[in-house]
Scaffold this motif. Structure first.
Motif, PDB file in Angstrom:
ATOM      1  N   MET A   1       0.848  -1.202   0.000  1.00 56.90           N
ATOM      2  CA  MET A   1       0.000   0.000   0.000  1.00 56.90           C
ATOM      3  C   MET A   1       0.879   1.245   0.000  1.00 56.90           C
ATOM      4  SD  MET A   1      -3.063   0.753   2.717  1.00 56.90           S
ATOM      5  CE  MET A   1      -1.845   1.204   3.968  1.00 56.90           C
ATOM      6  N   ASP A   2       0.518   2.229  -0.797  1.00 56.64           N
ATOM      7  CA  ASP A   2       1.309   3.449  -0.858  1.00 56.64           C
ATOM      8  C   ASP A   2       1.249   4.203   0.463  1.00 56.64           C
ATOM      9  OD1 ASP A   2       1.843   2.822  -3.450  1.00 56.64           O
ATOM     10  OD2 ASP A   2       0.783   4.529  -4.335  1.00 56.64           O
ATOM     11  N   PHE A   3       2.335   4.917   0.742  1.00 57.39           N
ATOM     12  CA  PHE A   3       2.424   5.847   1.861  1.00 57.39           C
ATOM     13  C   PHE A   3       1.346   6.930   1.689  1.00 57.39           C
ATOM     14  CE2 PHE A   3       4.280   9.468   4.064  1.00 57.39           C
ATOM     15  CZ  PHE A   3       4.991   8.908   5.115  1.00 57.39           C
ATOM     16  N   SER A   4       0.646   7.275   2.756  1.00 63.58           N
ATOM     17  CA  SER A   4      -0.364   8.328   2.649  1.00 63.58           C
ATOM     18  C   SER A   4      -0.356   9.184   3.910  1.00 63.58           C
ATOM     19  CB  SER A   4      -1.755   7.719   2.474  1.00 63.58           C
ATOM     20  OG  SER A   4      -2.149   7.118   3.694  1.00 63.58           O
ATOM     21  N   GLU A   5      -0.908  10.372   3.796  1.00 63.56           N
ATOM     22  CA  GLU A   5      -0.938  11.267   4.949  1.00 63.56           C
ATOM     23  C   GLU A   5      -1.681  10.613   6.111  1.00 63.56           C
ATOM     24  OE1 GLU A   5      -2.299  15.245   4.027  1.00 63.56           O
ATOM     25  OE2 GLU A   5      -2.714  15.662   6.138  1.00 63.56           O
ATOM     26  N   SER A   8       0.600   7.700   7.662  1.00 64.62           N
ATOM     27  CA  SER A   8       2.054   7.888   7.756  1.00 64.62           C
ATOM     28  C   SER A   8       2.588   7.503   9.131  1.00 64.62           C
ATOM     29  CB  SER A   8       2.435   9.330   7.395  1.00 64.62           C
ATOM     30  OG  SER A   8       2.095  10.231   8.433  1.00 64.62           O
ATOM     31  N   ALA A  11       2.700   3.706   9.528  1.00 69.57           N
ATOM     32  CA  ALA A  11       3.743   3.072   8.695  1.00 69.57           C
ATOM     33  C   ALA A  11       5.120   3.236   9.327  1.00 69.57           C
ATOM     34  CB  ALA A  11       3.721   3.671   7.289  1.00 69.57           C
ATOM     35  N   VAL A  12       5.403   4.433   9.816  1.00 65.21           N
ATOM     36  CA  VAL A  12       6.754   4.682  10.324  1.00 65.21           C
ATOM     37  C   VAL A  12       6.914   4.092  11.725  1.00 65.21           C
ATOM     38  CG1 VAL A  12       8.513   6.421  10.771  1.00 65.21           C
ATOM     39  CG2 VAL A  12       6.941   6.712   8.846  1.00 65.21           C
ATOM     40  N   VAL A  32       7.938  10.204  16.205  1.00 60.68           N
ATOM     41  CA  VAL A  32       7.294  10.089  14.892  1.00 60.68           C
ATOM     42  C   VAL A  32       5.870  10.655  14.952  1.00 60.68           C
ATOM     43  CG1 VAL A  32       6.383   8.428  13.203  1.00 60.68           C
ATOM     44  CG2 VAL A  32       8.711   8.149  14.125  1.00 60.68           C
ATOM     45  N   HIS A  36       5.177  14.017  12.769  1.00 55.93           N
ATOM     46  CA  HIS A  36       4.181  13.984  11.685  1.00 55.93           C
ATOM     47  C   HIS A  36       3.000  14.907  12.009  1.00 55.93           C
ATOM     48  CE1 HIS A  36       5.552  10.191   9.321  1.00 55.93           C
ATOM     49  NE2 HIS A  36       6.578  10.687   9.991  1.00 55.93           N
ATOM     50  N   GLY A  37       2.650  15.002  13.296  1.00 57.91           N
ATOM     51  CA  GLY A  37       1.601  15.936  13.701  1.00 57.91           C
ATOM     52  C   GLY A  37       1.982  17.370  13.354  1.00 57.91           C
ATOM     53  N   LEU A  39       4.047  18.283  11.014  1.00 56.93           N
ATOM     54  CA  LEU A  39       4.064  18.452   9.555  1.00 56.93           C
ATOM     55  C   LEU A  39       2.646  18.543   8.989  1.00 56.93           C
ATOM     56  CD1 LEU A  39       6.974  15.976   8.681  1.00 56.93           C
ATOM     57  CD2 LEU A  39       7.060  18.477   8.678  1.00 56.93           C
ATOM     58  N   ARG A  40       1.737  17.721   9.517  1.00 58.81           N
ATOM     59  CA  ARG A  40       0.355  17.788   9.020  1.00 58.81           C
ATOM     60  C   ARG A  40      -0.294  19.108   9.388  1.00 58.81           C
ATOM     61  NH1 ARG A  40      -0.170  12.631  11.192  1.00 58.81           N
ATOM     62  NH2 ARG A  40      -1.392  13.602  12.844  1.00 58.81           N
ATOM     63  N   ASP A  41       0.098  19.645  10.542  1.00 56.04           N
ATOM     64  CA  ASP A  41      -0.467  20.898  11.035  1.00 56.04           C
ATOM     65  C   ASP A  41       0.119  22.097  10.271  1.00 56.04           C
ATOM     66  OD1 ASP A  41      -1.657  22.826  12.662  1.00 56.04           O
ATOM     67  OD2 ASP A  41      -0.095  22.671  14.207  1.00 56.04           O
ATOM     68  N   ARG A  43       2.057  21.976   7.469  1.00 54.73           N
ATOM     69  CA  ARG A  43       2.035  21.710   6.031  1.00 54.73           C
ATOM     70  C   ARG A  43       3.116  22.469   5.272  1.00 54.73           C
ATOM     71  NH1 ARG A  43      -2.240  18.606   6.075  1.00 54.73           N
ATOM     72  NH2 ARG A  43      -2.239  18.061   3.875  1.00 54.73           N
TER      73      ARG A  43
ATOM     74  N   ARG B  23       3.622  33.630   8.107  1.00 51.40           N
ATOM     75  CA  ARG B  23       3.874  32.208   7.881  1.00 51.40           C
ATOM     76  C   ARG B  23       4.935  31.685   8.864  1.00 51.40           C
ATOM     77  NH1 ARG B  23       2.571  27.120   7.320  1.00 51.40           N
ATOM     78  NH2 ARG B  23       3.986  25.904   6.009  1.00 51.40           N
ATOM     79  N   SER B  30       3.403  26.291  15.638  1.00 52.94           N
ATOM     80  CA  SER B  30       3.127  24.863  15.489  1.00 52.94           C
ATOM     81  C   SER B  30       4.305  24.035  15.998  1.00 52.94           C
ATOM     82  CB  SER B  30       2.846  24.558  14.016  1.00 52.94           C
ATOM     83  OG  SER B  30       2.633  23.182  13.818  1.00 52.94           O
ATOM     84  N   HIS B  34       4.054  21.308  19.086  1.00 54.00           N
ATOM     85  CA  HIS B  34       4.294  19.872  18.894  1.00 54.00           C
ATOM     86  C   HIS B  34       5.580  19.421  19.576  1.00 54.00           C
ATOM     87  CE1 HIS B  34       0.869  19.007  16.309  1.00 54.00           C
ATOM     88  NE2 HIS B  34       1.051  20.208  15.796  1.00 54.00           N
ATOM     89  N   LEU B  82       6.240  12.365   3.869  1.00 53.14           N
ATOM     90  CA  LEU B  82       4.994  13.046   4.236  1.00 53.14           C
ATOM     91  C   LEU B  82       4.926  14.433   3.600  1.00 53.14           C
ATOM     92  CD1 LEU B  82       2.352  13.264   5.759  1.00 53.14           C
ATOM     93  CD2 LEU B  82       3.642  13.784   7.855  1.00 53.14           C
ATOM     94  N   THR B  85       4.284  13.993  -0.039  1.00 48.86           N
ATOM     95  CA  THR B  85       2.903  13.559  -0.283  1.00 48.86           C
ATOM     96  C   THR B  85       1.929  14.738  -0.178  1.00 48.86           C
ATOM     97  OG1 THR B  85       3.429  11.348   0.545  1.00 48.86           O
ATOM     98  CG2 THR B  85       1.102  11.964   0.518  1.00 48.86           C
ATOM     99  N   MET B  86       2.156  15.599   0.824  1.00 52.65           N
ATOM    100  CA  MET B  86       1.265  16.760   0.991  1.00 52.65           C
ATOM    101  C   MET B  86       1.451  17.757  -0.156  1.00 52.65           C
ATOM    102  SD  MET B  86       1.085  17.343   5.148  1.00 52.65           S
ATOM    103  CE  MET B  86       2.793  17.821   5.307  1.00 52.65           C
ATOM    104  N   ARG B  90      -1.363  19.013  -2.991  1.00 50.55           N
ATOM    105  CA  ARG B  90      -1.667  20.430  -3.194  1.00 50.55           C
ATOM    106  C   ARG B  90      -1.513  20.820  -4.657  1.00 50.55           C
ATOM    107  NH1 ARG B  90       1.044  22.708   1.313  1.00 50.55           N
ATOM    108  NH2 ARG B  90       2.971  22.105   0.290  1.00 50.55           N
ATOM    109  N   PHE B 247      10.442   4.761   2.941  1.00 51.22           N
ATOM    110  CA  PHE B 247       8.983   4.780   2.749  1.00 51.22           C
ATOM    111  C   PHE B 247       8.554   5.375   1.405  1.00 51.22           C
ATOM    112  CE2 PHE B 247      10.127   5.374   7.220  1.00 51.22           C
ATOM    113  CZ  PHE B 247       9.563   4.226   7.791  1.00 51.22           C
ATOM    114  N   VAL B 249       8.244   4.045  -1.792  1.00 52.01           N
ATOM    115  CA  VAL B 249       7.686   3.284  -2.912  1.00 52.01           C
ATOM    116  C   VAL B 249       6.221   3.648  -3.158  1.00 52.01           C
ATOM    117  CG1 VAL B 249       7.103   0.985  -3.773  1.00 52.01           C
ATOM    118  CG2 VAL B 249       9.263   1.355  -2.544  1.00 52.01           C
TER     119      VAL B 249
END
Lengths: 288, 288
Positions: A1-5, A8, A11-12, A32, A36-37, A39-41, A43, B23, B30, B34, B82, B85-86, B90, B247, B249
């Motif tokens: 399965m591909d890596f996804s947001e 993530s 997976a890690v 991790v 990732h939190g 990075l998702r926040d 972006r 920004r 953030s 975190h 990650l 992917t983001m 976008r 990660f 692939v």
């Protein structure tokens, strides 16, 4: 399965599942999850992440034998103070409040006799610093090791200005006497900016944060059978007590460096008269 | 008021309140949130935090002109993937899937003519890589720049083994023809370990993670008026397609490097017969 947001973290984290040391596995899982939190926040774009990687690389490359830019980065983000605060909660009991180590404990303090001066160069306002190391019940701790280091009256540590100060200036390692008491001579330290000629300085400039720390003397006090205390004594009335660049001020650590006019004491201790004097008693918590 | 665990985020976020760039203020807010969350969750001791600082410092100090250990750290934590992917979500629309840049894009790829070989040394299984660069509607993108780099049949990039490969080996910068087509000769790349002689290698060892990446060729494809794509083509059947250390692939990027027995084509293109061949078409999304 591909890596996804969405997946993530799973997976890690799964990649760390075979870590033999359970504490390392726990820390990496937490890292991790929160990384990732973040990075998702926030972006970041690829270009922003490249800038971040370049910034972290520059911090590492700024470090050398006498410069620890990563501690400075941890300090200005409040991370050092948070770790220090949590450690104190866990260990310290009724001990003296602790605060950050800072980036300048990079040279071993020379052993000195009680009463010696740690100020080896001209300039500055002479002072006497005295105190007593005890357990919480007042029992003295004879032979407690008292490691002190401080900036000069211009706000520089020895390692920052090797042409103006010999290594070891402003530093001393003392042993408390049979009654747990110590005293040494020095000069009243100045408030000063943390080093701003590196990546952390660029961050402070870009965020319009001032780089100053209120005047203080660093202490590490340790003795067999007690939890060591890493702390400062802050000079009452110093600028920046309310906005320390590294968040390290605790009110319980602020002391008057009061003027003293006492020719006999000055003469006996090798100080000019008048001089200034601060008292800083240190309480150590027994281990276990 | 003293710094406390409960108020640490507020205190430090407040220090960034005057950041002129909104920004940067957002990212620092953030980050502090975190980072403190990670520290409150994992509760490192002072000694552990010192170890972490030492680890980050060592990563920075491992970096040089040809080595980017912080990218490697970001890669093994899934952070690079990650962010990638983001960014793709976008920007990319119907474009070819992207994947990580990796730490080896540290040398400019030499400009080469279509049909040239990027493999300048002996050894390895010869292959032909061909494809076409188009917009999502199939319109060709003439002159698209195709920057490729890959490891040799032993799994090394030129910069890792300067005694065995000249700089530029395994690299090439091509321009697509008027119909958006490209082709070049190379060797089938091998799966390989990411560099393990630095702090990131120590982390992988301590966590019993293998360091391997499945065999792949890196691509950056760009053209005026289109969003660039940073990606790989992976070799079908390569070990580690299911457990890439970074990660990266994506199933849509895996291609057969199929054996071809065609003496005429081999002779025309300067390849031995038989050879292997992969086709990798790239779709670019128009900007805006």
């Amino acid at each position: 399965m591909d890596f996804s947001e969405a997946d993530s973290v799973d997976a890690v984290v799964a990649s760390f599942a075979d870590t033999p040391d359970p504490r390392l596995r726990e820390v990496m899982t937490s890292l991790v999850t929160h990384l990732h939190g973040f990075l998702r926040d926030s972006r970041p774009s690829l270009a922003e992440w490249e800038t971040a990687i370049g910034f972290l690389t520059a911090i590492g490359q700024k470090c050398d034998e006498h410069r620890q830019e990563f501690i400075l980065f941890s300090d200005v983000l409040g991370a050092s103070m948070l770790v220090e605060t949590m450690e104190a909660e866990r260990q310290a009991g009724d001990a003296t409040s602790s605060t950050v180590l800072g980036p300048f404990h990079v040279v071993a303090s020379p052993e000195r006799a009680l009463g010696d001066s740690i100020s080896l160069v001209d300039g500055g306002e002479p002072c006497l610093i005295t105190g007593r190391v005890t357990a919480p019940d007042g029992t003295p701790v004879p032979g407690a090791r008292i490691d002190v280091w401080q900036a000069d009256e211009k706000g520089f540590y020895d390692v920052q200005v090797p042409d103006a100060q010999p290594l070891g200036n402003g530093r001393g390692l003392f042993a408390a006497d049979d009654d747990g008491r110590y005293h040494f001579r020095s000069i009243v330290p100045a408030h000063y900016p943390i080093p701003t000629d590196g990546p952390v300085g660029q961050l402070l400039t870009a965020t319009k944060r001032h780089p100053y720390r209120p005047a203080h003397v660093h202490f590490i006090v340790e003795a067999e059978g007690y939890v060591p205390v890493t702390t400062h004594v802050f000079v009452a009335g110093s600028p920046y007590l309310d906005s320390d660049a590294v968040f390290a001020v605790k009110q319980a650590l602020v002391r008057d460096f009061a003027p003293v006019d006492d020719a006999d004491t000055a003469d006996r201790l090798g100080l000019p008269n008048p001089f200034r004097r601060a008292e800083f008693d240190v309480v150590l918590q027994p281990t276990g």
